[in-house]
Enzyme design. Sequence first.
Site, PDB file in Angstrom:
ATOM      1  N   GLU A  62       5.471   3.900   5.625  1.00 42.94           N
ATOM      2  CA  GLU A  62       5.044   2.897   4.633  1.00 42.94           C
ATOM      3  C   GLU A  62       4.655   3.637   3.355  1.00 42.94           C
ATOM      4  O   GLU A  62       3.867   4.553   3.396  1.00 42.94           O
ATOM      5  CB  GLU A  62       3.851   2.106   5.187  1.00 42.94           C
ATOM      6  CG  GLU A  62       3.227   1.139   4.221  1.00 42.94           C
ATOM      7  CD  GLU A  62       4.206   0.153   3.584  1.00 42.94           C
ATOM      8  OE1 GLU A  62       4.836  -0.624   4.311  1.00 42.94           O
ATOM      9  OE2 GLU A  62       4.349   0.196   2.347  1.00 42.94           O
ATOM     10  N   ASP A 112      12.233  -4.856   1.418  1.00 44.82           N
ATOM     11  CA  ASP A 112      12.155  -5.466   0.079  1.00 44.82           C
ATOM     12  C   ASP A 112      13.557  -5.826  -0.406  1.00 44.82           C
ATOM     13  O   ASP A 112      14.437  -4.954  -0.441  1.00 44.82           O
ATOM     14  CB  ASP A 112      11.495  -4.491  -0.902  1.00 44.82           C
ATOM     15  CG  ASP A 112      10.005  -4.323  -0.623  1.00 44.82           C
ATOM     16  OD1 ASP A 112       9.405  -5.250  -0.033  1.00 44.82           O
ATOM     17  OD2 ASP A 112       9.452  -3.276  -0.988  1.00 44.82           O
ATOM     18  N   LYS A 116      16.873  -8.871  -8.201  1.00 43.84           N
ATOM     19  CA  LYS A 116      17.607  -8.750  -9.471  1.00 43.84           C
ATOM     20  C   LYS A 116      18.759  -7.754  -9.320  1.00 43.84           C
ATOM     21  O   LYS A 116      18.568  -6.676  -8.743  1.00 43.84           O
ATOM     22  CB  LYS A 116      16.665  -8.241 -10.577  1.00 43.84           C
ATOM     23  CG  LYS A 116      15.657  -9.270 -10.985  1.00 43.84           C
ATOM     24  CD  LYS A 116      14.837  -8.785 -12.158  1.00 43.84           C
ATOM     25  CE  LYS A 116      13.789  -9.821 -12.497  1.00 43.84           C
ATOM     26  NZ  LYS A 116      12.555  -9.253 -13.000  1.00 43.84           N
ATOM     27  N   ASP A 148      14.775 -12.444   5.358  1.00 42.98           N
ATOM     28  CA  ASP A 148      14.861 -13.858   4.976  1.00 42.98           C
ATOM     29  C   ASP A 148      15.835 -14.027   3.814  1.00 42.98           C
ATOM     30  O   ASP A 148      16.072 -15.146   3.377  1.00 42.98           O
ATOM     31  CB  ASP A 148      13.487 -14.349   4.496  1.00 42.98           C
ATOM     32  CG  ASP A 148      13.094 -13.601   3.238  1.00 42.98           C
ATOM     33  OD1 ASP A 148      13.001 -12.354   3.311  1.00 42.98           O
ATOM     34  OD2 ASP A 148      12.947 -14.225   2.179  1.00 42.98           O
TER      35      ASP A 148
HETATM   36  C1  LIG Z   1       8.347  -7.164   2.546  1.00 41.30           C
HETATM   37  S1  LIG Z   1       7.317  -5.953   3.229  1.00 41.30           S
HETATM   38  C2  LIG Z   1       7.558  -6.172   5.013  1.00 41.30           C
HETATM   39  C3  LIG Z   1       6.438  -5.550   5.818  1.00 41.30           C
HETATM   40  C4  LIG Z   1       6.562  -5.752   7.337  1.00 41.30           C
HETATM   41  N1  LIG Z   1       7.737  -5.075   7.846  1.00 41.30           N
HETATM   42  C5  LIG Z   1       6.570  -7.221   7.691  1.00 41.30           C
HETATM   43  O1  LIG Z   1       7.631  -7.712   8.144  1.00 41.30           O
HETATM   44  O2  LIG Z   1       5.531  -7.868   7.566  1.00 41.30           O
HETATM   45  C6  LIG Z   1       8.221  -4.468   2.930  1.00 41.30           C
HETATM   46  C7  LIG Z   1       7.387  -3.223   3.135  1.00 41.30           C
HETATM   47  O3  LIG Z   1       8.206  -2.080   3.044  1.00 41.30           O
HETATM   48  C8  LIG Z   1       7.559  -1.092   2.265  1.00 41.30           C
HETATM   49  N2  LIG Z   1       8.638  -0.243   1.722  1.00 41.30           N
HETATM   50  C9  LIG Z   1       9.608  -0.652   0.883  1.00 41.30           C
HETATM   51  N3  LIG Z   1      10.445   0.362   0.606  1.00 41.30           N
HETATM   52  C10 LIG Z   1       9.989   1.432   1.307  1.00 41.30           C
HETATM   53  C11 LIG Z   1      10.420   2.781   1.420  1.00 41.30           C
HETATM   54  N4  LIG Z   1      11.510   3.223   0.773  1.00 41.30           N
HETATM   55  N5  LIG Z   1       9.724   3.610   2.221  1.00 41.30           N
HETATM   56  C12 LIG Z   1       8.622   3.169   2.874  1.00 41.30           C
HETATM   57  N6  LIG Z   1       8.158   1.908   2.794  1.00 41.30           N
HETATM   58  C13 LIG Z   1       8.833   1.047   2.011  1.00 41.30           C
HETATM   59  C14 LIG Z   1       6.785  -1.884   1.243  1.00 41.30           C
HETATM   60  O4  LIG Z   1       5.711  -1.143   0.681  1.00 41.30           O
HETATM   61  C15 LIG Z   1       6.307  -3.074   2.075  1.00 41.30           C
HETATM   62  O5  LIG Z   1       5.068  -2.817   2.720  1.00 41.30           O
END
Ligand SMILES: C[S@@+](CC[C@H](N)C(=O)[O-])C[C@H]1O[C@@H](n2cnc3c(N)ncnc32)[C@H](O)[C@@H]1O
Length: 207
Positions: A62, A112, A116, A148
């Site tokens: 994370e 994520d 865009k 989603d």
């Molecule tokens: C939309 S959240 C989903 C969190 C969790 N998996 C859930 O389903 O509740 C996406 C998470 O991935 C983390 N994240 C995004 N890109 C990342 C990366 N390259 N390396 C580590 N963490 C990442 C973000 O900080 C965020 O906490």
Amino acid sequence: MARILKEYPSVSLRPEDLDGKIDFVRIFGRAGPVHIEVGTGKGTFLLNQAGAQPGDNFLGIEWARKYYRYAVDRIGRWGLTNVRIIRTDAASFLADFVPDNSVECFHIYFPDPWPKKRHHKRRFISPTNLEHLVRCLRRGGQLRIATDHTEYFEQIKKVLTARNEKLQEIDFLPTAGAQASEWVGTNFERKYLKDQRPIHTLALKKT
Ligand SMILES: C[S@@+](CC[C@H](N)C(=O)[O-])C[C@H]1O[C@@H](n2cnc3c(N)ncnc32)[C@H](O)[C@@H]1O
């Protein structure tokens, strides 16, 4: 009142302690199948799945400090000894530190979507990262994805199809923490289900 988050050095894996490819037996203090979750968020998946599979080892990645600290605090308070969490970028972590054929399963739940167009290059599921995911999986190991975001899901399928000589689609089974009508039971899945968004899932096995 803001919750006081404790640090648990036995849970945190510090990037500065890594030197070359990881020895998972050393990190976890024992042998066992290794699961890696990319984007752990608040750690709900890790809590439930590691609790349900005490013989397996779980590593969460994370990069956001506030989620990382929250997840470490939860895992530490629950006393789970088969979980480690590292605060770093998952893409460079995989490329630099995860050995070939060492991972039982990658869990990527609600990555994520970077909606865009000019940000699409930031999406985690890319041809380069997929090369590393496949390289790191042991034969028979799994890649599990939930999102989603319909357009990102279509792009994910395209990226995976280009690599399908190594990957075979299998059924996506719900995780240990999933309740009725959930697939993975994470915070983001719960939020999106409330918003009545569609949830797309995909599971693949390395052949
Ligand atoms: C939309 S959240 C989903 C969190 C969790 N998996 C859930 O389903 O509740 C996406 C998470 O991935 C983390 N994240 C995004 N890109 C990342 C990366 N390259 N390396 C580590 N963490 C990442 C973000 O900080 C965020 O906490």
